[in-house]
Motif scaffolding. Structure first.
Motif, PDB file in Angstrom:
ATOM      1  N   SER A  76      44.853  14.252  35.343  1.00 43.94           N
ATOM      2  CA  SER A  76      45.385  13.557  35.126  1.00 43.94           C
ATOM      3  C   SER A  76      46.574  14.138  34.294  1.00 43.94           C
ATOM      4  O   SER A  76      46.727  15.305  33.822  1.00 43.94           O
ATOM      5  CB  SER A  76      44.972  12.488  33.714  1.00 43.94           C
ATOM      6  OG  SER A  76      43.641  13.025  32.617  1.00 43.94           O
ATOM      7  N   GLY A  77      47.796  13.728  33.767  1.00 44.93           N
ATOM      8  CA  GLY A  77      49.306  13.689  32.900  1.00 44.93           C
ATOM      9  C   GLY A  77      49.021  13.751  31.998  1.00 44.93           C
ATOM     10  O   GLY A  77      47.855  13.258  30.804  1.00 44.93           O
ATOM     11  N   SER A  96      54.707  17.646  31.562  1.00 41.19           N
ATOM     12  CA  SER A  96      53.474  16.719  31.997  1.00 41.19           C
ATOM     13  C   SER A  96      52.281  17.977  32.282  1.00 41.19           C
ATOM     14  O   SER A  96      52.306  19.016  32.797  1.00 41.19           O
ATOM     15  CB  SER A  96      52.987  15.377  32.829  1.00 41.19           C
ATOM     16  OG  SER A  96      51.667  15.917  33.193  1.00 41.19           O
ATOM     17  N   HIS A  98      49.211  18.300  33.709  1.00 43.99           N
ATOM     18  CA  HIS A  98      48.657  17.637  34.423  1.00 43.99           C
ATOM     19  C   HIS A  98      47.114  19.225  34.114  1.00 43.99           C
ATOM     20  O   HIS A  98      47.243  20.148  34.468  1.00 43.99           O
ATOM     21  CB  HIS A  98      49.215  17.609  36.168  1.00 43.99           C
ATOM     22  CG  HIS A  98      47.734  16.525  36.542  1.00 43.99           C
ATOM     23  ND1 HIS A  98      49.047  15.673  36.039  1.00 43.99           N
ATOM     24  CD2 HIS A  98      47.579  16.665  37.288  1.00 43.99           C
ATOM     25  CE1 HIS A  98      47.896  14.413  37.511  1.00 43.99           C
ATOM     26  NE2 HIS A  98      47.210  15.678  37.919  1.00 43.99           N
ATOM     27  N   SER A 140      55.011   8.533  28.080  1.00 40.14           N
ATOM     28  CA  SER A 140      54.543   7.692  29.349  1.00 40.14           C
ATOM     29  C   SER A 140      53.985   7.507  29.613  1.00 40.14           C
ATOM     30  O   SER A 140      53.340   5.325  29.202  1.00 40.14           O
ATOM     31  CB  SER A 140      53.346   9.452  29.499  1.00 40.14           C
ATOM     32  OG  SER A 140      52.491   8.995  28.622  1.00 40.14           O
ATOM     33  N   ALA A 142      51.282   5.357  32.823  1.00 41.42           N
ATOM     34  CA  ALA A 142      50.737   5.946  34.712  1.00 41.42           C
ATOM     35  C   ALA A 142      50.312   4.970  35.392  1.00 41.42           C
ATOM     36  O   ALA A 142      50.602   3.726  34.574  1.00 41.42           O
ATOM     37  CB  ALA A 142      49.185   6.257  33.791  1.00 41.42           C
ATOM     38  N   GLU A 148      51.733   0.505  36.496  1.00 34.78           N
ATOM     39  CA  GLU A 148      51.572   0.738  35.643  1.00 34.78           C
ATOM     40  C   GLU A 148      51.881   0.336  33.671  1.00 34.78           C
ATOM     41  O   GLU A 148      51.880  -0.658  34.130  1.00 34.78           O
ATOM     42  CB  GLU A 148      53.836   0.529  35.780  1.00 34.78           C
ATOM     43  CG  GLU A 148      54.583   2.175  34.819  1.00 34.78           C
ATOM     44  CD  GLU A 148      55.394   2.528  34.630  1.00 34.78           C
ATOM     45  OE1 GLU A 148      55.259   3.693  35.698  1.00 34.78           O
ATOM     46  OE2 GLU A 148      56.176   1.263  34.862  1.00 34.78           O
ATOM     47  N   TYR A 151      50.968   4.659  28.549  1.00 37.03           N
ATOM     48  CA  TYR A 151      49.750   5.326  28.518  1.00 37.03           C
ATOM     49  C   TYR A 151      49.809   6.199  27.049  1.00 37.03           C
ATOM     50  O   TYR A 151      48.552   6.457  26.920  1.00 37.03           O
ATOM     51  CB  TYR A 151      49.615   6.679  29.367  1.00 37.03           C
ATOM     52  CG  TYR A 151      48.707   7.651  30.158  1.00 37.03           C
ATOM     53  CD1 TYR A 151      47.170   7.507  30.663  1.00 37.03           C
ATOM     54  CD2 TYR A 151      48.913   9.083  30.128  1.00 37.03           C
ATOM     55  CE1 TYR A 151      46.117   7.081  30.623  1.00 37.03           C
ATOM     56  CE2 TYR A 151      47.540   9.652  29.918  1.00 37.03           C
ATOM     57  CZ  TYR A 151      46.824   8.888  30.014  1.00 37.03           C
ATOM     58  OH  TYR A 151      44.778  10.077  30.569  1.00 37.03           O
ATOM     59  N   ALA A 196      45.939   9.187  37.173  1.00 34.86           N
ATOM     60  CA  ALA A 196      46.943   7.601  38.001  1.00 34.86           C
ATOM     61  C   ALA A 196      47.162   8.628  39.024  1.00 34.86           C
ATOM     62  O   ALA A 196      47.239   9.563  39.485  1.00 34.86           O
ATOM     63  CB  ALA A 196      47.469   7.703  36.891  1.00 34.86           C
ATOM     64  N   PHE A 199      52.806   9.243  37.200  1.00 35.70           N
ATOM     65  CA  PHE A 199      53.026   9.802  35.980  1.00 35.70           C
ATOM     66  C   PHE A 199      54.561   9.632  36.001  1.00 35.70           C
ATOM     67  O   PHE A 199      54.690  10.172  36.379  1.00 35.70           O
ATOM     68  CB  PHE A 199      52.389  10.621  35.604  1.00 35.70           C
ATOM     69  CG  PHE A 199      51.794  10.851  34.225  1.00 35.70           C
ATOM     70  CD1 PHE A 199      50.339   9.877  33.708  1.00 35.70           C
ATOM     71  CD2 PHE A 199      52.672  11.959  33.277  1.00 35.70           C
ATOM     72  CE1 PHE A 199      50.740  10.609  32.526  1.00 35.70           C
ATOM     73  CE2 PHE A 199      52.372  11.893  32.235  1.00 35.70           C
ATOM     74  CZ  PHE A 199      51.285  10.599  31.116  1.00 35.70           C
TER      75      PHE A 199
END
Length: 225
Positions: A76-77, A96, A98, A140, A142, A148, A151, A196, A199
């Motif tokens: 995930s980011g 990000s 990630h 952000s 996701a 969407e 996040y 996700a 992102f």
């Protein structure tokens, strides 16, 4: 070599990344650090030995691509301000961190190394925002199961400011050398850490009425035993 662009003038800058640094546990207040530690403890991550910690990641993991590939579906980011050392001075961008969450449970350093670090091409000179740094906000979104959702969102006041962060990294000046790139810490997640399909992250400068944004899709590779 990565090509960045000054958002206001359109001037392009070439940066050869030689050192990529991830500032972990970089909160300004201990309560915020503890909140992030608890978030990650819930998915099995061992608390850090000290804060902040500065993880080194292969320089070639930095990317401005709009798609990254990851192994499995457990990454995930995290939205982060990015400081970029260039021949024209230190730049500010959005990116990000990630991270592979399964690997994070047994090695945070390893989990950061195995995922690309997406960053936006557009940047601002640090000198243009340093005097009103605490006004900047990060957000952000996701895309999860095709929808969407917000996040992360908040002002950078929850994180160490550049001067203090770089001092703790061991630098005497508030700038990075050309080729050094640092992701500067993240915000708490709304609804818990989760994977996700895409992102998107935004850095907003409300004083000047401008934003930096970048988004990427996540292509999942199969885990073959």
């Amino acid at each position: 070599m990565t090509t960045f662009q000054l958002a206001d003038s359109g001037e392009t800058l070439e940066v050869e990344t030689r050192e990529l640094i991830i500032a972990g546990w970089a909160g300004r207040e201990q309560a915020a650090i503890d909140e992030h530690i608890e978030e990650l403890r819930e998915i099995g991550v061992t608390p850090p030995s000290s804060t902040p910690l500065f993880y080194r990641v292969s320089a070639d993991q930095l990317t401005t691509a709009d798609t990254i590939q990851v192994l499995g579906d457990a990454s995930s980011g995290e939205v982060e301000v990015v400081l970029i050392g260039s021949p024209q001075g230190t730049l500010v961008g959005i990116g990000s961190d990630h991270t592979d969450r399964e690997a994070e449970a047994w090695s945070v350093a390893h989990s950061k190394q195995v995922c690309a670090k997406p960053v936006g091409r557009q940047v601002w000179p640090l000198e243009e925002v340093i005097d009103h740094w605490d006004e900047l906000t990060m957000s952000s979104w996701a895309t999860i199961d095709g929808q969407e959702v917000l996040y992360q969102q908040g002002r950078v006041t929850g994180l160490l400011p550049p001067a203090e962060l770089l001092r703790r990294f061991g630098l005497e000046q508030t700038r990075l050398d050309p080729g050094q790139v640092m992701l500067c810490g993240t915000l708490p997640v709304i609804g818990g850490v989760r994977a996700a399909e895409a992102f998107c992250m935004v850095l907003e400068d409300p004083l000047r009425g401008r934003t930096l944004a970048h988004g990427y899709r996540v292509q999942t590779l199969p885990v073959i035993a």
